[in-house]
Design a protein around this motif. Sequence first.
Motif, mmCIF file in Angstrom:
data_model
loop_
_atom_site.group_PDB
_atom_site.id
_atom_site.type_symbol
_atom_site.label_atom_id
_atom_site.label_comp_id
_atom_site.label_asym_id
_atom_site.label_seq_id
_atom_site.Cartn_x
_atom_site.Cartn_y
_atom_site.Cartn_z
ATOM 1 N N VAL A 86 50.021 -12.957 102.629
ATOM 2 C CA VAL A 86 49.312 -13.708 101.391
ATOM 3 C C VAL A 86 50.083 -15.031 101.202
ATOM 4 O O VAL A 86 49.488 -16.147 100.724
ATOM 5 N N ARG A 87 51.306 -15.163 101.117
ATOM 6 C CA ARG A 87 52.151 -16.282 100.904
ATOM 7 C C ARG A 87 51.940 -17.295 101.769
ATOM 8 O O ARG A 87 51.587 -18.608 101.389
ATOM 9 N N ALA A 88 51.643 -16.913 102.974
ATOM 10 C CA ALA A 88 51.464 -17.878 104.190
ATOM 11 C C ALA A 88 49.917 -18.482 103.699
ATOM 12 O O ALA A 88 49.496 -19.654 103.921
ATOM 13 N N LEU A 89 48.926 -17.787 103.543
ATOM 14 C CA LEU A 89 47.432 -18.224 103.288
ATOM 15 C C LEU A 89 47.489 -18.973 101.993
ATOM 16 O O LEU A 89 46.692 -19.800 101.629
ATOM 17 N N LYS A 90 48.492 -18.717 100.874
ATOM 18 C CA LYS A 90 48.590 -19.547 99.720
ATOM 19 C C LYS A 90 49.125 -21.078 100.121
ATOM 20 O O LYS A 90 48.831 -22.077 99.652
ATOM 21 N N THR A 91 50.310 -20.735 101.035
ATOM 22 C CA THR A 91 51.000 -22.049 101.064
ATOM 23 C C THR A 91 50.562 -23.097 102.063
ATOM 24 O O THR A 91 50.404 -24.086 102.369
ATOM 25 N N TYR A 92 50.561 -22.570 103.465
ATOM 26 C CA TYR A 92 49.765 -23.153 104.606
ATOM 27 C C TYR A 92 48.466 -22.949 104.799
ATOM 28 O O TYR A 92 47.830 -23.893 105.559
ATOM 29 N N GLY A 93 47.679 -21.987 104.380
ATOM 30 C CA GLY A 93 46.306 -21.720 104.643
ATOM 31 C C GLY A 93 45.894 -21.340 106.081
ATOM 32 O O GLY A 93 46.936 -20.752 106.823
ATOM 33 N N ALA A 94 44.812 -21.449 106.374
ATOM 34 C CA ALA A 94 44.334 -20.994 107.762
ATOM 35 C C ALA A 94 43.430 -22.190 108.299
ATOM 36 O O ALA A 94 42.603 -22.539 107.623
#
Length: 371
Positions: free
Chosen positions: A289-297
């Motif tokens: 979740v943190r990666a998807l908020k910070t770096y996205g997809a």
Amino acid sequence: MSGTVRARVLLAAAVGSLALGCTSTDSASTGATPAADENGAGLSTRVGSEPAPLPDTVFSVLGPWNTFADDRGVHPRSTGLLREVALGLRPGEDALLIQTWGRSVPVVTDGEPTVVRCRQARCGDGAGELLLDLPTDVDPDPRYDGWYTVVDVAERTVRDLRRARREDDGSISYELMREWDLDGPGFQQPYGVGARGSGLPLLGGLIRRDELDRGAVEHALAISLPGTASGSFLQPASSTDGTGAASSLPQGARIYLRPAFRLTRPVDPATGRPQEWTPEVQLRAMLLVRALKTYGAVVVDEAPVPTLYAERTEAGQAPLLGGDELSGIGLDDFLVVDFDPEDRLAYPADDLTDEPTDGPTDGPTDDGDTR
């Protein structure tokens, strides 16, 4: 500090910084049968072997996989683009899946000298026969796309194979090879093809076992969506196999989770109650979740449902993800990173008369957005 102890320390810190709408217990329900060892190797090689580790950061720190998602703002048609890409899905069918087998990616390094050969005349970056050190017990799966990623850490090289299979003589044959610089930008010039429909590397955006084990997923993820735009793509993609409306979200676009999003535990279909999670399972979900908020997809391909990709779990390895950890996320929980209409590149190009095979570029081009 051991991996387990570090995971628990990071979990305590993450609870305070991420809004996660769940509680944890001492029993897990991930939909997979756990193996004996929860500390998986960083590469899908023989269990118990000691492969050369991948670096923490794969591809350039300035490339699209390692830069933040919110530096360009939100696209004015964000909601409409996400609705178009989900057109035809019934309610609940846009739940986010994490693919851990089949169509996901085995990442291999080291092993026995193995002949690798192309089965056709045009092979991408492959030519003739190569002799690569490969594990003898990790095979590509030809029932799907036959993806197989071979990493040579010493040479800083990654080779993606498409429609690969293990032959009776122990060799590996393939339809196309694309070679990448492990320290390069992680994308190629427009109209270059690759193992994915978008032309992007299989290692880009892959959720790796070693980063889950050490408690750090610090890059954009790779996502496939149902109805990606036909006839155009955005860089960093270099091609597309989209079949959706021409005005839909193109491959190469980036999406990210809304800052206020709160994750809920997946519901057990048998009981209708939230699944019970161990602290380790909760931590892994929170890291993603943190990666998807910070770096996205980055949109890398087309799939029947929204899909992320984890390094393929091999026989004897602990399944670090069950696949449904993020099923509480739907497409309306995302925002589309802004891009200009002129950033869309037509595919195929008007003057493209043959299948393109351009290799990776040495850096950003002037043909589109490469951030």
